[in-house]
Design a protein around this motif. Structure first.
Motif, PDB file in Angstrom:
ATOM      1  N   SER A 158       0.044  14.717 -30.824  1.00 24.84           N
ATOM      2  CA  SER A 158      -0.640  13.535 -31.360  1.00 24.84           C
ATOM      3  C   SER A 158      -1.587  13.032 -30.264  1.00 24.84           C
ATOM      4  O   SER A 158      -1.747  13.681 -29.235  1.00 24.84           O
ATOM      5  N   HIS A 159      -2.207  11.872 -30.486  1.00 23.54           N
ATOM      6  CA  HIS A 159      -3.057  11.349 -29.410  1.00 23.54           C
ATOM      7  C   HIS A 159      -2.715   9.901 -29.144  1.00 23.54           C
ATOM      8  O   HIS A 159      -1.537   9.562 -29.138  1.00 23.54           O
ATOM      9  N   TYR A 160      -3.712   9.033 -28.979  1.00 22.56           N
ATOM     10  CA  TYR A 160      -3.449   7.692 -28.479  1.00 22.56           C
ATOM     11  C   TYR A 160      -2.525   6.853 -29.345  1.00 22.56           C
ATOM     12  O   TYR A 160      -2.659   6.821 -30.565  1.00 22.56           O
ATOM     13  N   VAL A 161      -1.636   6.128 -28.684  1.00 22.43           N
ATOM     14  CA  VAL A 161      -0.997   4.965 -29.282  1.00 22.43           C
ATOM     15  C   VAL A 161      -2.056   3.871 -29.156  1.00 22.43           C
ATOM     16  O   VAL A 161      -2.479   3.561 -28.041  1.00 22.43           O
ATOM     17  N   PRO A 162      -2.541   3.317 -30.263  1.00 28.49           N
ATOM     18  CA  PRO A 162      -3.615   2.318 -30.148  1.00 28.49           C
ATOM     19  C   PRO A 162      -3.244   1.240 -29.119  1.00 28.49           C
ATOM     20  O   PRO A 162      -2.115   0.757 -29.088  1.00 28.49           O
ATOM     21  N   LEU A 163      -4.204   0.897 -28.275  1.00 23.09           N
ATOM     22  CA  LEU A 163      -3.893  -0.003 -27.156  1.00 23.09           C
ATOM     23  C   LEU A 163      -3.383  -1.355 -27.638  1.00 23.09           C
ATOM     24  O   LEU A 163      -2.515  -1.942 -26.999  1.00 23.09           O
ATOM     25  N   HIS A 164      -3.895  -1.858 -28.771  1.00 23.37           N
ATOM     26  CA  HIS A 164      -3.471  -3.195 -29.207  1.00 23.37           C
ATOM     27  C   HIS A 164      -2.000  -3.228 -29.599  1.00 23.37           C
ATOM     28  O   HIS A 164      -1.397  -4.284 -29.618  1.00 23.37           O
ATOM     29  N   SER A 165      -1.424  -2.053 -29.881  1.00 20.52           N
ATOM     30  CA  SER A 165      -0.015  -2.026 -30.263  1.00 20.52           C
ATOM     31  C   SER A 165       0.880  -1.550 -29.116  1.00 20.52           C
ATOM     32  O   SER A 165       2.074  -1.360 -29.292  1.00 20.52           O
ATOM     33  N   SER A 166       0.300  -1.355 -27.922  1.00 20.51           N
ATOM     34  CA  SER A 166       1.091  -0.931 -26.761  1.00 20.51           C
ATOM     35  C   SER A 166       1.546  -2.168 -25.979  1.00 20.51           C
ATOM     36  O   SER A 166       0.919  -3.229 -26.079  1.00 20.51           O
ATOM     37  N   PRO A 167       2.623  -2.054 -25.205  1.00 20.67           N
ATOM     38  CA  PRO A 167       3.099  -3.229 -24.444  1.00 20.67           C
ATOM     39  C   PRO A 167       2.015  -3.801 -23.523  1.00 20.67           C
ATOM     40  O   PRO A 167       1.840  -5.021 -23.455  1.00 20.67           O
ATOM     41  N   GLY A 168       1.271  -2.929 -22.841  1.00 19.82           N
ATOM     42  CA  GLY A 168       0.211  -3.409 -21.955  1.00 19.82           C
ATOM     43  C   GLY A 168      -0.895  -4.098 -22.732  1.00 19.82           C
ATOM     44  O   GLY A 168      -1.414  -5.142 -22.324  1.00 19.82           O
ATOM     45  N   GLY A 169      -1.233  -3.519 -23.857  1.00 17.24           N
ATOM     46  CA  GLY A 169      -2.297  -4.086 -24.685  1.00 17.24           C
ATOM     47  C   GLY A 169      -1.937  -5.475 -25.191  1.00 17.24           C
ATOM     48  O   GLY A 169      -2.778  -6.372 -25.253  1.00 17.24           O
ATOM     49  N   MET A 170      -0.661  -5.652 -25.538  1.00 18.11           N
ATOM     50  CA  MET A 170      -0.238  -6.964 -26.043  1.00 18.11           C
ATOM     51  C   MET A 170      -0.286  -8.015 -24.945  1.00 18.11           C
ATOM     52  O   MET A 170      -0.533  -9.186 -25.206  1.00 18.11           O
ATOM     53  N   ARG A 171      -0.072  -7.605 -23.695  1.00 15.86           N
ATOM     54  CA  ARG A 171      -0.121  -8.567 -22.578  1.00 15.86           C
ATOM     55  C   ARG A 171      -1.541  -8.884 -22.149  1.00 15.86           C
ATOM     56  O   ARG A 171      -1.835  -9.998 -21.739  1.00 15.86           O
ATOM     57  N   PHE A 172      -2.421  -7.870 -22.159  1.00 15.83           N
ATOM     58  CA  PHE A 172      -3.683  -8.007 -21.430  1.00 15.83           C
ATOM     59  C   PHE A 172      -4.935  -8.029 -22.304  1.00 15.83           C
ATOM     60  O   PHE A 172      -6.045  -8.013 -21.777  1.00 15.83           O
ATOM     61  N   VAL A 203      -8.024   0.852 -39.832  1.00 17.92           N
ATOM     62  CA  VAL A 203      -8.410   2.270 -39.717  1.00 17.92           C
ATOM     63  C   VAL A 203      -7.770   2.879 -38.477  1.00 17.92           C
ATOM     64  O   VAL A 203      -7.225   3.994 -38.510  1.00 17.92           O
ATOM     65  N   THR A 204      -7.796   2.121 -37.378  1.00 15.82           N
ATOM     66  CA  THR A 204      -7.158   2.578 -36.133  1.00 15.82           C
ATOM     67  C   THR A 204      -5.680   2.874 -36.379  1.00 15.82           C
ATOM     68  O   THR A 204      -5.178   3.951 -36.026  1.00 15.82           O
ATOM     69  N   ALA A 205      -4.977   1.911 -36.981  1.00 17.64           N
ATOM     70  CA  ALA A 205      -3.530   2.053 -37.188  1.00 17.64           C
ATOM     71  C   ALA A 205      -3.227   3.249 -38.084  1.00 17.64           C
ATOM     72  O   ALA A 205      -2.287   4.005 -37.836  1.00 17.64           O
ATOM     73  N   ASP A 206      -4.040   3.443 -39.093  1.00 21.85           N
ATOM     74  CA  ASP A 206      -3.803   4.523 -40.049  1.00 21.85           C
ATOM     75  C   ASP A 206      -4.088   5.895 -39.418  1.00 21.85           C
ATOM     76  O   ASP A 206      -3.224   6.779 -39.416  1.00 21.85           O
ATOM     77  N   LEU A 207      -5.284   6.063 -38.851  1.00 11.90           N
ATOM     78  CA  LEU A 207      -5.670   7.398 -38.378  1.00 11.90           C
ATOM     79  C   LEU A 207      -4.876   7.835 -37.147  1.00 11.90           C
ATOM     80  O   LEU A 207      -4.569   9.016 -36.990  1.00 11.90           O
ATOM     81  N   ALA A 208      -4.544   6.883 -36.271  1.00 12.37           N
ATOM     82  CA  ALA A 208      -3.788   7.245 -35.062  1.00 12.37           C
ATOM     83  C   ALA A 208      -2.460   7.908 -35.431  1.00 12.37           C
ATOM     84  O   ALA A 208      -1.975   8.776 -34.702  1.00 12.37           O
ATOM     85  N   ASP A 209      -1.896   7.511 -36.561  1.00 13.06           N
ATOM     86  CA  ASP A 209      -0.601   8.056 -36.991  1.00 13.06           C
ATOM     87  C   ASP A 209      -0.725   9.360 -37.774  1.00 13.06           C
ATOM     88  O   ASP A 209       0.279   9.999 -38.074  1.00 13.06           O
ATOM     89  N   ARG A 210      -1.935   9.725 -38.153  1.00 18.20           N
ATOM     90  CA  ARG A 210      -2.102  10.932 -38.984  1.00 18.20           C
ATOM     91  C   ARG A 210      -2.767  12.082 -38.235  1.00 18.20           C
ATOM     92  O   ARG A 210      -2.921  13.172 -38.759  1.00 18.20           O
ATOM     93  N   LEU A 211      -3.185  11.807 -36.991  1.00 21.07           N
ATOM     94  CA  LEU A 211      -3.970  12.795 -36.264  1.00 21.07           C
ATOM     95  C   LEU A 211      -3.085  13.776 -35.486  1.00 21.07           C
ATOM     96  O   LEU A 211      -2.113  13.387 -34.853  1.00 21.07           O
ATOM     97  N   VAL A 212      -3.454  15.044 -35.554  1.00 20.57           N
ATOM     98  CA  VAL A 212      -2.778  16.094 -34.782  1.00 20.57           C
ATOM     99  C   VAL A 212      -3.838  16.931 -34.086  1.00 20.57           C
ATOM    100  O   VAL A 212      -4.793  17.389 -34.723  1.00 20.57           O
ATOM    101  N   ARG A 213      -3.684  17.090 -32.771  1.00 25.89           N
ATOM    102  CA  ARG A 213      -4.612  17.945 -32.013  1.00 25.89           C
ATOM    103  C   ARG A 213      -4.024  19.350 -31.889  1.00 25.89           C
ATOM    104  O   ARG A 213      -2.841  19.508 -31.568  1.00 25.89           O
TER     105      ARG A 213
END
Ligand SMILES: *Cc1c(COP(=O)(O)O)cnc(C)c1O
Length: 396
Positions: free
Chosen positions: A338-352, A361-371
């Motif tokens: 898979s690839h990125y965990v969207p930054l806004h949903s990561s612990p660091g992203g929530m803090r900073f 779209v970010t939430a949907d595609l990040a979960d469906r993508l396979v490299r």
């Protein structure tokens, strides 16, 4: 960023023959890298900004059209330099996508800045330029675009928005070496651009990167910042008689061994790109039928973009199917990730940082993508990956 959980083991086919696991990535060695490293040693030039650093930066300036290319020890370092050059301070906002690597945001957070996330386009997974303007406030200082998979963002629109609001544009072109937008190299279009030569990128030196300074008014300060905040470059050029502390800065330059290695890769950049593009095209043709039957979606490259085959990804129709799909590939000895965990949903992203709006779209595609695996040398085994993808998706 998530990586594969696939064990690096041998699989046995029914015939009993051992089948080596196909890794997701394998760095490509041109073959000349160590000759150049030996030459750097022979010259006894091991610190930065020697012979090979000049060769690499001149090559970058020639190939990208950028006025000033400065080698750095990573793209992360180049992004940190860009944040300093943009004069980001506490409370300043930087508009960027959430679907990116942590360094895109972290470089600005280190200066006290606040990343403000905008959703991505469903076709390219790049920042949705139609959503940028709504995210701009009186605190906004810059727009950071990320050219995902080496496919350009809609730069004409981004540059026009930035000009209208007096903002800087910084291109995170970490994945964009040798790719272009309307004939212009990625990284050379905004006021600044950053490249990565990390082992996982098309052209690499293990760790490595570059800052492209396209706005000539920023070039002198860029050299000060890169040289620990000193005017060493002016001193070496005889412009000042003392070498001293004049600005903030850090040590952002790579040593000559890294540059020497990178020079071998740069000289083969055209060959590397065309071999990767050939592999990319084989996947793309092979999956046309699966796209038509609704089993997956293939990557999109808009007509104005020339891509560099940095990665080949597929989008599954249903997020619930991804873990099983990756697992079934692993059981066939194929390492897909898979690839990125969207930054806004990561612990660091929530803090900073904060999201400018919902990012569906970010939430949907990040979960469906396979490299899928894409590396020079895969040619002999690529059909195994293609057959496995067909087999797994057609059984559902
Ligand atoms: C790889 C990557 C980086 C970081 O590059 P380094 O050279 O490892 O610091 C930053 N942004 C994006 C989009 C990347 O893909």
């Amino acid at each position: 960023m998530t990586t594969s959980n696939s064990p690096d083991v041998l699989e046995r086919k029914a015939s009993g023959a051992a089948v080596q696991t196909i890794p997701f990535n394998r760095p490509f060695m041109v073959g000349t890298e160590l000759d150049h490293v030996r030459e750097a040693n022979r010259r006894l030039q091991l610190a930065g900004d020697g012979h090979f650093t000049s060769l690499c930066s001149e090559w970058l300036e020639r190939r990208t059209g950028s006025r000033t290319a400065l080698l750095t020890h990573s793209c992360t370092a180049a992004l940190e330099m860009a944040a300093i050059l943009a004069d980001i301070g506490p409370g300043d906002e930087i508009v960027m996508p959430s679907y990116t690597f942590v360094s895109t945001a972290n470089a600005f957070v280190l200066r006290g800045g606040l990343p403000v996330f905008v959703d991505i386009r469903p076709d390219t997974l790049n920042i949705d330029e139609t959503k940028i303007e709504a995210a701009i406030t009186e605190r906004t200082r810059a727009i950071v675009v990320v050219h995902y998979a080496g496919v350009a963002c809609e730069m004409d629109t981004v540059m026009a928005i930035a000009a209208r609001h007096g903002l800087l544009v910084i291109e995170d072109a970490a994945q964009g070496a040798m790719a272009s937008y309307r004939g212009r190299a990625l990284g050379s279009i905004g006021q600044m651009g950053t490249l990565s030569f990390h082992e996982t990128k098309n052209i690499m030196s293990g760790e490595g990167g570059a800052l492209l300074v396209n706005d000539p008014t920023l070039a002198h300060r860029a050299r000060l910042i890169r040289e620990k905040g000193t005017n060493r470059t002016d001193f070496l050029q005889g412009k000042v008689d003392k070498y001293t502390w004049v600005d903030i800065g850090s040590s952002y330059l790579p040593g000559e061994m890294t540059a020497a290695f990178l020079w071998g890769q740069m000289q083969a950049a055209d060959e590397i790109t065309s071999r990767r593009l050939a592999l990319w095209n084989v996947y793309h043709d092979a999956f046309q039928g699966l796209e038509a039957s609704g089993h997956l979606r293939r990557p999109t490259v808009p007509a104005e973009c020339t891509a560099n085959a940095h990665m080949y990804y597929i989008l599954l129709p249903d997020r619930a199917a991804r873990p099983g799909f990756i697992d079934q590939l692993a059981r066939r000895g194929i390492n897909a990730v898979s690839h990125y965990v969207p930054l806004h949903s990561s612990p660091g992203g929530m803090r900073f940082s904060r999201a400018a709006a919902e990012l569906p779209v970010t939430a949907d595609l990040a979960d469906r993508l396979v490299r899928l695996p894409l590396w020079i040398g895969l040619e002999d085994q690529q059909s195994r990956v293609i057959e496995a993808v067909h087999e797994i998706l057609r059984q559902n």
